[in-house]
Motif scaffolding. Structure first.
Motif, PDB file in Angstrom:
ATOM      1  N   ASN A 148      -1.343  10.004   8.673  1.00 47.54           N
ATOM      2  CA  ASN A 148      -1.903   8.674   8.742  1.00 47.54           C
ATOM      3  C   ASN A 148      -3.515   9.251   8.613  1.00 47.54           C
ATOM      4  O   ASN A 148      -4.495   8.236   8.395  1.00 47.54           O
ATOM      5  CB  ASN A 148      -1.724   8.068  10.113  1.00 47.54           C
ATOM      6  N   LEU A 149      -3.755  10.258   9.575  1.00 49.57           N
ATOM      7  CA  LEU A 149      -5.092  10.787   9.340  1.00 49.57           C
ATOM      8  C   LEU A 149      -5.793  11.276   8.118  1.00 49.57           C
ATOM      9  O   LEU A 149      -6.843  11.170   7.884  1.00 49.57           O
ATOM     10  CB  LEU A 149      -5.291  11.941  10.689  1.00 49.57           C
TER      11      LEU A 149
ATOM     12  N   LYS B  80       0.840  -1.242   0.194  1.00 44.67           N
ATOM     13  CA  LYS B  80      -0.107  -0.012   0.075  1.00 44.67           C
ATOM     14  C   LYS B  80       0.766   1.188   0.024  1.00 44.67           C
ATOM     15  O   LYS B  80       1.817   1.492   0.975  1.00 44.67           O
ATOM     16  CB  LYS B  80      -0.971  -0.109   1.390  1.00 44.67           C
ATOM     17  N   LYS B  81       0.683   2.038  -0.810  1.00 48.97           N
ATOM     18  CA  LYS B  81       1.430   3.287  -0.959  1.00 48.97           C
ATOM     19  C   LYS B  81       1.371   4.195   0.166  1.00 48.97           C
ATOM     20  O   LYS B  81       2.375   4.784   0.522  1.00 48.97           O
ATOM     21  CB  LYS B  81       1.024   4.316  -2.340  1.00 48.97           C
ATOM     22  N   ARG B  82       0.121   4.351   0.993  1.00 47.23           N
ATOM     23  CA  ARG B  82       0.233   5.270   2.144  1.00 47.23           C
ATOM     24  C   ARG B  82       1.195   4.787   3.090  1.00 47.23           C
ATOM     25  O   ARG B  82       1.472   5.613   3.816  1.00 47.23           O
ATOM     26  CB  ARG B  82      -1.142   5.440   2.476  1.00 47.23           C
ATOM     27  N   ASN B  83       1.030   3.328   3.430  1.00 43.89           N
ATOM     28  CA  ASN B  83       1.986   2.882   4.333  1.00 43.89           C
ATOM     29  C   ASN B  83       3.460   3.114   4.210  1.00 43.89           C
ATOM     30  O   ASN B  83       4.377   3.489   4.888  1.00 43.89           O
ATOM     31  CB  ASN B  83       1.814   1.361   4.556  1.00 43.89           C
ATOM     32  N   LEU B  84       3.792   2.902   2.991  1.00 44.93           N
ATOM     33  CA  LEU B  84       5.297   3.257   2.257  1.00 44.93           C
ATOM     34  C   LEU B  84       5.417   4.852   2.425  1.00 44.93           C
ATOM     35  O   LEU B  84       6.784   5.097   2.942  1.00 44.93           O
ATOM     36  CB  LEU B  84       5.541   2.863   0.904  1.00 44.93           C
ATOM     37  N   MET B  85       4.886   5.588   2.086  1.00 43.68           N
ATOM     38  CA  MET B  85       4.854   6.916   2.315  1.00 43.68           C
ATOM     39  C   MET B  85       5.077   7.433   3.887  1.00 43.68           C
ATOM     40  O   MET B  85       5.798   8.223   4.096  1.00 43.68           O
ATOM     41  CB  MET B  85       3.845   7.805   1.749  1.00 43.68           C
ATOM     42  N   ILE B  86       4.251   7.057   4.600  1.00 42.56           N
ATOM     43  CA  ILE B  86       4.161   7.385   6.140  1.00 42.56           C
ATOM     44  C   ILE B  86       5.308   6.756   6.657  1.00 42.56           C
ATOM     45  O   ILE B  86       6.203   7.519   7.209  1.00 42.56           O
ATOM     46  CB  ILE B  86       2.941   6.773   6.717  1.00 42.56           C
TER      47      ILE B  86
END
Length: 422
Positions: free
Chosen positions: A415-416, A374-380
């Motif tokens: 994250n939010l 998941k891109k969001r997890n990688l970015m965070i």
């Protein structure tokens, strides 16, 4: 005491049961030795007085047990989560800034405790999921790697010494061996044993100065740092904003310890006495520490481990350990002996301790099955790791916010706001 209260059949001595005097003495000393190495290592790394750290951990533990109504067998020790910004603050504001940051940490705990009492705790999991907490814990460990390497290789003038490196590596390898192969009580204190044996090696290498130990008095007041008495009152916004956000990281560690204690004791401390009480107890312990000269404190996994192995869950034993810590803090020669530990020994121990902290963050990501496809997890995770480890601090006027604090806030915000399905 009421005969109707629940008794855990797996416990040799349950939470509300009092051991015999002989057992009480030995069991309390065991808890003291289990937390001793880590609790005094934090002030050594930061430049604070070890005696004060012992005093504040003992008083903080008694405060915690009082706030939680004597229902939770936990010990409060110096927190590793705040070492990086505390080292930076020690070079700029000195202890007054650390004191205000420590008090701010305690206030964050109290505010969260109030919110939990009013609206429950589900929002904590939403604000601090594994994808935020895991990388933040990794940052806490990895950002200290340079400090450990420096202590293990160079003196105060920056000159390299192969003897330093040899002592550091011997300390590291011996501590690894103690962790892996010792059994019984000795298995509970590998860090303390590593420091002791490393210290003896450093003595043989001629790296220890015993004169301060000889000059110290047996009975000596710890070097209390009281606001308005030891130093003038002055507000340090930068110090507050450097330490306060990291409270959310140590808070997740605290909740994890309570979860383990629930399993060990066959109880639900989130309901009785309630998560708001456990958080308030932890927060008040840090506030007390800030008023006497200590670092932020938090519940200690080392003592949870002792509870698991011994199956002695008596809160009286923890009260005894806290009392011993307070008494030991007034032994001047003990504080001087701790302060005489040379940097190569501290560096060798730090290689292991800081690595374990970083690995604990990685374990959170693995155990919680965080999907990095998941891109969001990688970015965070990427943003937290690089900003935190690189210490990309924010400076606004005279206020400076550590890279660790910036990374924590950014991770929570990302994250939010980032969509959950990308």
């Amino acid at each position: 005491m009421s005969t109707q209260r629940y008794r855990n059949p797996d416990a040799l001595i349950d939470i509300w049961e009092r051991p015999s005097w002989g057992q009480w003495f030995g069991l309390s000393l065991q808890h003291l030795f289990s937390m001793f190495g880590s609790t005094v290592l934090v002030p050594i790394l930061v430049g604070l007085n070890p005696g004060i750290a012992l005093f504040s951990s003992g008083v903080g533990t008694l405060m915690y047990i009082l706030i939680t109504r004597g229902k939770i067998p936990a010990y409060m020790g110096s927190s590793f989560s705040f070492i990086v910004p505390m080292i930076a603050l020690m070079k700029t504001t000195g202890y007054p800034g650390i004191a205000q940051g420590t008090m701010a940490v305690g206030l964050v705990y109290l505010i969260v405790a109030l919110l939990v009492a009013l609206i429950g705790s589900d929002w904590i999991n939403r604000a601090l999921p594994p994808i935020v907490v895991g990388p933040m814990v990794m940052v806490i460990g990895l950002s200290l790697a340079g400090s450990a390497a420096q202590k293990a290789t160079v003196d105060s003038q920056g000159t390299y010494h192969w003897q330093f490196f040899a002592v550091a590596m011997a300390t590291l390898l011996l501590t690894v061996g103690f962790n892996l192969y010792l059994k019984g009580f000795l298995a509970l204190v590998p860090i303390l044993l590593g420091i002791v044996v490393g210290y003896l090696i450093a003595v043989m290498a001629g790296l220890v100065n015993f004169q301060p130990v000889l000059d110290a008095a047996w009975f000596q007041l710890p070097k209390f740092e009281v606001p308005g008495v030891s130093y003038p009152l002055h507000f340090y916004w930068g110090a507050v904003l450097s330490l306060a956000p990291i409270a959310f990281v140590s808070m997740t560690e605290h909740i994890g310890h309570i979860t383990v204690l629930n399993e060990l004791t066959h109880r639900d401390f989130f309901k009785d006495p309630g998560l708001h009480h456990t958080l308030a107890g932890d927060g008040l312990a840090s506030i007390v520490a800030s008023l006497v000269g200590g670092p932020p404190v938090t519940s200690y996994g080392e003592n949870v481990g002792v509870l698991a192995i011994t199956r002695v869950h008596s809160v009286y034993v923890l009260v005894g350990a806290a009392s011993f810590a307070i008494i030991f803090s007034f032994v001047g020669k003990l504080s001087a002996l701790i302060e005489s530990i040379p940097n190569p020994v501290i560096g060798g121990i730090s290689f292991l301790l800081f690595g374990v902290i970083a690995s604990s963050g990685l374990r959170i990501l693995i155990e919680k099955h965080v999907d990095f496809n998941k891109k969001r997890n990688l970015m965070i995770a990427s943003a937290i790791l690089v900003i935190g480890i690189g210490n990309a601090y924010l400076k606004v006027g005279q206020y400076e916010f550590s890279g660790l604090a910036v990374a924590a806030v950014l991770g929570i915000v990302l994250n939010l706001v980032l969509p959950k399905d990308v």
